[in-house]
Design a protein around this motif. Structure first.
Motif, mmCIF file in Angstrom:
data_model
loop_
_atom_site.group_PDB
_atom_site.id
_atom_site.type_symbol
_atom_site.label_atom_id
_atom_site.label_comp_id
_atom_site.label_asym_id
_atom_site.label_seq_id
_atom_site.Cartn_x
_atom_site.Cartn_y
_atom_site.Cartn_z
ATOM 1 N N MET A 78 0.819 -1.205 0.000
ATOM 2 C CA MET A 78 0.000 0.000 0.000
ATOM 3 C C MET A 78 0.855 1.257 0.000
ATOM 4 S SD MET A 78 -3.026 -0.976 -0.363
ATOM 5 C CE MET A 78 -4.097 0.343 0.052
ATOM 6 N N MET A 79 2.022 1.205 0.617
ATOM 7 C CA MET A 79 2.869 2.387 0.646
ATOM 8 C C MET A 79 3.486 2.669 -0.718
ATOM 9 S SD MET A 79 6.057 3.334 3.103
ATOM 10 C CE MET A 79 5.018 3.473 4.534
ATOM 11 N N VAL A 80 3.904 1.643 -1.416
ATOM 12 C CA VAL A 80 4.583 1.839 -2.692
ATOM 13 C C VAL A 80 3.589 1.900 -3.849
ATOM 14 C CG1 VAL A 80 6.226 0.830 -4.303
ATOM 15 C CG2 VAL A 80 6.691 0.776 -1.871
ATOM 16 N N ILE A 81 2.641 0.992 -3.912
ATOM 17 C CA ILE A 81 1.756 0.877 -5.073
ATOM 18 C C ILE A 81 0.379 1.470 -4.812
ATOM 19 C CG2 ILE A 81 0.807 -0.735 -6.757
ATOM 20 C CD1 ILE A 81 2.994 -2.675 -5.924
ATOM 21 N N GLY A 82 -0.046 1.525 -3.564
ATOM 22 C CA GLY A 82 -1.361 2.063 -3.237
ATOM 23 C C GLY A 82 -2.473 1.147 -3.710
ATOM 24 N N LEU A 83 -3.523 1.744 -4.225
ATOM 25 C CA LEU A 83 -4.659 0.952 -4.687
ATOM 26 C C LEU A 83 -4.344 0.151 -5.946
ATOM 27 C CD1 LEU A 83 -7.681 3.351 -4.079
ATOM 28 C CD2 LEU A 83 -6.899 1.435 -2.693
ATOM 29 N N GLY A 84 -3.242 0.455 -6.602
ATOM 30 C CA GLY A 84 -2.817 -0.337 -7.753
ATOM 31 C C GLY A 84 -2.418 -1.754 -7.377
ATOM 32 N N SER A 85 -2.239 -2.012 -6.076
ATOM 33 C CA SER A 85 -1.880 -3.368 -5.647
ATOM 34 C C SER A 85 -3.036 -4.347 -5.802
ATOM 35 C CB SER A 85 -1.392 -3.351 -4.196
ATOM 36 O OG SER A 85 -2.385 -2.845 -3.351
ATOM 37 N N TRP A 86 -4.254 -3.837 -6.015
ATOM 38 C CA TRP A 86 -5.376 -4.735 -6.290
ATOM 39 C C TRP A 86 -5.178 -5.462 -7.621
ATOM 40 C CZ3 TRP A 86 -8.973 -6.415 -3.086
ATOM 41 C CH2 TRP A 86 -9.222 -5.694 -1.930
ATOM 42 N N VAL A 87 -4.344 -4.927 -8.483
ATOM 43 C CA VAL A 87 -4.075 -5.575 -9.774
ATOM 44 C C VAL A 87 -3.383 -6.922 -9.558
ATOM 45 C CG1 VAL A 87 -2.793 -5.334 -11.939
ATOM 46 C CG2 VAL A 87 -4.043 -3.394 -11.008
ATOM 47 N N ILE A 88 -2.586 -7.031 -8.503
ATOM 48 C CA ILE A 88 -1.915 -8.306 -8.213
ATOM 49 C C ILE A 88 -2.956 -9.391 -7.954
ATOM 50 C CG2 ILE A 88 -0.387 -9.507 -6.610
ATOM 51 C CD1 ILE A 88 1.002 -6.814 -6.118
ATOM 52 N N ALA A 89 -3.911 -9.084 -7.101
ATOM 53 C CA ALA A 89 -4.957 -10.074 -6.794
ATOM 54 C C ALA A 89 -5.787 -10.394 -8.026
ATOM 55 C CB ALA A 89 -5.849 -9.553 -5.670
ATOM 56 N N ALA A 90 -6.149 -9.366 -8.783
ATOM 57 C CA ALA A 90 -6.966 -9.596 -9.978
ATOM 58 C C ALA A 90 -6.219 -10.415 -11.025
ATOM 59 C CB ALA A 90 -7.402 -8.257 -10.573
ATOM 60 N N THR A 91 -4.929 -10.164 -11.183
ATOM 61 C CA THR A 91 -4.132 -10.915 -12.156
ATOM 62 C C THR A 91 -4.018 -12.376 -11.760
ATOM 63 O OG1 THR A 91 -2.874 -8.931 -12.690
ATOM 64 C CG2 THR A 91 -1.889 -11.041 -13.296
ATOM 65 N N LEU A 92 -3.763 -12.633 -10.485
ATOM 66 C CA LEU A 92 -3.649 -14.021 -10.031
ATOM 67 C C LEU A 92 -4.971 -14.769 -10.185
ATOM 68 C CD1 LEU A 92 -1.465 -13.527 -6.839
ATOM 69 C CD2 LEU A 92 -0.798 -14.683 -8.945
ATOM 70 N N ILE A 93 -6.071 -14.128 -9.856
ATOM 71 C CA ILE A 93 -7.378 -14.788 -9.974
ATOM 72 C C ILE A 93 -7.728 -15.023 -11.441
ATOM 73 C CG2 ILE A 93 -9.849 -14.453 -9.594
ATOM 74 C CD1 ILE A 93 -9.069 -13.105 -6.929
ATOM 75 N N ALA A 94 -7.438 -14.050 -12.307
ATOM 76 C CA ALA A 94 -7.737 -14.224 -13.733
ATOM 77 C C ALA A 94 -6.880 -15.326 -14.353
ATOM 78 C CB ALA A 94 -7.519 -12.907 -14.474
ATOM 79 N N ALA A 95 -5.604 -15.374 -13.990
ATOM 80 C CA ALA A 95 -4.736 -16.434 -14.522
ATOM 81 C C ALA A 95 -5.189 -17.800 -14.017
ATOM 82 C CB ALA A 95 -3.291 -16.170 -14.129
ATOM 83 N N GLY A 96 -5.564 -17.872 -12.757
ATOM 84 C CA GLY A 96 -6.066 -19.126 -12.213
ATOM 85 C C GLY A 96 -7.346 -19.579 -12.884
#
Length: 153
Positions: A78-96
């Protein structure tokens, strides 16, 4: 010199069993990616800047649902990426989901290469938003990564 021919081994499984095992192993990888993405979503969703982590030392109880580990992962994200860190979760779920439903599983790596670009764009977009009174952190919604990108334009 004499050369000896060795007898070729019979495969352990026949071709249909090998294909079924490969299909099920890809589904298992997909489920693991979905679970990992869901865990990232829980970590990011339950972020609190008051949690003790390696960035902030405090005696307050941990509010993150995954405990100290979740707080230690969420704080730098959250400190470095902020709300853009939600992309990590979305990418992992979409790839799965691609692996589980056998839809474009051969293109997962090629599509995942765009995830960092999408993450930076999402972070820069979140930095343009005005934080509400409910925003708990002392930095913008885009984190510290997005500040140099738009502050000098």
């Amino acid at each position: 010199m004499a050369s000896y021919q060795s007898r070729q081994r019979d495969p352990l499984f026949d071709s249909t069993t090998q294909a079924a095992l490969e299909k099920r192993s890809r589904e298992l990888v997909g489920l693991a990616l979905i679970v990992t993405g869901a865990l990232f979503a829980v970590v990011i969703g339950t972020y609190s800047p008051d949690d003790p982590s390696w960035i902030s030392a405090t005696d307050a109880p941990v509010q993150n649902w995954l405990g100290h580990f979740g707080a230690s992962v969420a704080a730098p994200l959250m400190m470095v990426i902020g709300l853009g860190s939600w992309v990590i979760a979305a990418t992992l779920i979409a790839a799965g989901a691609r692996f589980v439903f056998h839809y474009g599983q051969d293109r997962v790596i090629g599509r995942a290469m765009f995830a960092p670009v999408v993450m930076v764009v999402a972070s820069v977009y979140a930095a343009t938003l005005a934080p509400s009174q409910d925003w708990p952190a002392n930095f913008g919604m885009g984190g510290c990564l997005a500040i140099p990108c738009w502050a000098f334009c």
